[in-house]
Write an enzyme that holds these catalytic residues in place. Sequence first.
Site, PDB file in Angstrom:
ATOM      1  N   GLN A 122       0.827  -1.203   0.000  1.00 39.46           N
ATOM      2  CA  GLN A 122       0.000   0.000   0.000  1.00 39.46           C
ATOM      3  C   GLN A 122       0.862   1.254   0.000  1.00 39.46           C
ATOM      4  O   GLN A 122       1.627   1.475   0.943  1.00 39.46           O
ATOM      5  CB  GLN A 122      -0.909  -0.027   1.226  1.00 39.46           C
ATOM      6  CG  GLN A 122      -1.847   1.148   1.368  1.00 39.46           C
ATOM      7  CD  GLN A 122      -2.726   1.012   2.603  1.00 39.46           C
ATOM      8  OE1 GLN A 122      -2.296   0.473   3.624  1.00 39.46           O
ATOM      9  NE2 GLN A 122      -3.947   1.489   2.531  1.00 39.46           N
ATOM     10  N   GLY A 123       0.746   2.083  -1.033  1.00 32.89           N
ATOM     11  CA  GLY A 123       1.539   3.304  -1.135  1.00 32.89           C
ATOM     12  C   GLY A 123       0.738   4.535  -0.754  1.00 32.89           C
ATOM     13  O   GLY A 123       0.282   5.278  -1.627  1.00 32.89           O
ATOM     14  N   TYR A 124       0.557   4.748   0.539  1.00 34.96           N
ATOM     15  CA  TYR A 124      -0.204   5.896   1.038  1.00 34.96           C
ATOM     16  C   TYR A 124       0.701   6.884   1.762  1.00 34.96           C
ATOM     17  O   TYR A 124       0.951   7.979   1.292  1.00 34.96           O
ATOM     18  CB  TYR A 124      -1.308   5.421   1.992  1.00 34.96           C
ATOM     19  CG  TYR A 124      -2.603   4.993   1.341  1.00 34.96           C
ATOM     20  CD1 TYR A 124      -2.677   4.729  -0.020  1.00 34.96           C
ATOM     21  CD2 TYR A 124      -3.757   4.823   2.082  1.00 34.96           C
ATOM     22  CE1 TYR A 124      -3.854   4.325  -0.614  1.00 34.96           C
ATOM     23  CE2 TYR A 124      -4.954   4.426   1.503  1.00 34.96           C
ATOM     24  CZ  TYR A 124      -4.999   4.180   0.146  1.00 34.96           C
ATOM     25  OH  TYR A 124      -6.169   3.787  -0.423  1.00 34.96           O
ATOM     26  N   SER A 125       1.178   6.507   2.943  1.00 41.24           N
ATOM     27  CA  SER A 125       1.891   7.446   3.816  1.00 41.24           C
ATOM     28  C   SER A 125       3.184   7.957   3.188  1.00 41.24           C
ATOM     29  O   SER A 125       3.858   7.259   2.425  1.00 41.24           O
ATOM     30  CB  SER A 125       2.219   6.771   5.157  1.00 41.24           C
ATOM     31  OG  SER A 125       1.050   6.482   5.870  1.00 41.24           O
ATOM     32  N   SER A 157       4.182  -1.641   4.385  1.00 42.26           N
ATOM     33  CA  SER A 157       4.282  -3.025   4.847  1.00 42.26           C
ATOM     34  C   SER A 157       4.529  -3.979   3.680  1.00 42.26           C
ATOM     35  O   SER A 157       3.831  -3.927   2.662  1.00 42.26           O
ATOM     36  CB  SER A 157       2.999  -3.432   5.567  1.00 42.26           C
ATOM     37  OG  SER A 157       2.767  -2.624   6.683  1.00 42.26           O
ATOM     38  N   GLU A 240      -9.803  -1.623   5.030  1.00 35.71           N
ATOM     39  CA  GLU A 240      -8.717  -1.870   5.977  1.00 35.71           C
ATOM     40  C   GLU A 240      -9.205  -1.795   7.414  1.00 35.71           C
ATOM     41  O   GLU A 240      -8.751  -2.545   8.279  1.00 35.71           O
ATOM     42  CB  GLU A 240      -7.593  -0.861   5.753  1.00 35.71           C
ATOM     43  CG  GLU A 240      -6.386  -1.084   6.644  1.00 35.71           C
ATOM     44  CD  GLU A 240      -5.235  -0.143   6.341  1.00 35.71           C
ATOM     45  OE1 GLU A 240      -4.101  -0.465   6.687  1.00 35.71           O
ATOM     46  OE2 GLU A 240      -5.485   0.929   5.747  1.00 35.71           O
ATOM     47  N   SER A 345      -4.128   7.318  12.743  1.00 37.49           N
ATOM     48  CA  SER A 345      -3.819   7.417  14.170  1.00 37.49           C
ATOM     49  C   SER A 345      -5.090   7.616  14.986  1.00 37.49           C
ATOM     50  O   SER A 345      -6.138   8.025  14.473  1.00 37.49           O
ATOM     51  CB  SER A 345      -2.863   8.588  14.422  1.00 37.49           C
ATOM     52  OG  SER A 345      -3.535   9.815  14.198  1.00 37.49           O
ATOM     53  N   GLU A 347      -5.742   9.888  17.088  1.00 40.66           N
ATOM     54  CA  GLU A 347      -6.150  11.291  17.079  1.00 40.66           C
ATOM     55  C   GLU A 347      -6.999  11.602  15.839  1.00 40.66           C
ATOM     56  O   GLU A 347      -8.033  12.282  15.929  1.00 40.66           O
ATOM     57  CB  GLU A 347      -4.915  12.203  17.109  1.00 40.66           C
ATOM     58  CG  GLU A 347      -4.146  12.183  18.423  1.00 40.66           C
ATOM     59  CD  GLU A 347      -3.259  10.950  18.578  1.00 40.66           C
ATOM     60  OE1 GLU A 347      -2.728  10.743  19.678  1.00 40.66           O
ATOM     61  OE2 GLU A 347      -3.116  10.185  17.606  1.00 40.66           O
TER      62      GLU A 347
END
Length: 362
Positions: A122-125, A157, A240, A345, A347
């Site tokens: 997964q290429g997100y962050s 990951s 997810e 997160s 938050e």
Amino acid sequence: MTLREQARAWLGEALNGPFAHARGLGGPGREHEGFEVRQAWERHLGQAGWTCLGWPREYGGRAASVEEQIAFHEEYARADAPARVGHIGENLIGPTILDFGTEEHKRRFLPPIQRGEELWCQGYSEPDAGSDLANVQTKAVLRGGEWVLTGQKVWTSLAHVADWIFVLCRTEPGSARHRGLSYLLVPMDQPGVEVRPIVQLTGTGEFNEVFFDGARAAAGDILGEPGEGWKVAMATLGYERGVSTLAQQIGFQREFAKVVAAAGELRDPILLDRLTQSWIELQIMRHRDPHLATAKLYWSEWHRRLGELAQAVQGLGGLVAPGGELTELQRLYLFSRADTIYAGSSEIQRNLIAERVLGLPK
């Protein structure tokens, strides 16, 4: 014969044969364990029709109900089967392709996932776009019938073993936030893609940095229209944080049982109270709707507390790694520190609940 009975019989036979040595291998913080045999196991599952149970039959699934999927995961855990390596393909990108992909996408990408032949990441962050996903800066331009990518992803990951990566990137120059983003499907084995492992507290490195420097994706390998990537990405995050956590919850039960076993004949009333409370919350988790906005916040906070409890029941001995190797409970504690960060997160989850569920001002 019910699906549960079929699964129990098949798993009992399969894990007492050539894959008997794969029992119990892998899992969070232990993805390095027996990876090759677990990949072979993934293919074996696919050949027998035990992957992608909820998918439509025409794409290799069984159109299984949520209850049937839960039954399978319970039997899978009971059999002490190895941790799956195809989770991201089966539970994240697969359902997203079913929802947003063309028929060509479905015929190209779904069968190799179902057969356990192609792995995804997964290429997100990004370094400046973790929980603030709308701030992604990785760019792609359409040139000569291909998307050309430049940028960096982080906390990816299993990128070091993946065949494909789905990438949220900016395809409209000058755009900002949620606008101008696209969702591309990019092969990993090509010039212009570099993967660097990130070593964690556990000493393992299943998280990675991924660098794109002129990497290519076919013009047609985009889900949704150009500029609609945010909508597609949010759908993936829904998977997810939702039904894909069914198997995870079964794993939580196994971990809790090991913490209880480690507690032994413990008589400390405070720790006994914490164990009881943890058990109650675990039962609540099993009966919650996985689609609820609170689901990810709930399980991640619970699992982090379980890691702390795992250390507490070990006493001072939990501070020492015998022979330099972490015990299973020590690894649980260290890895669970990340639960309240990845996949959004705590938050951010609280902000989403406040604004989108409770209707509070930003």
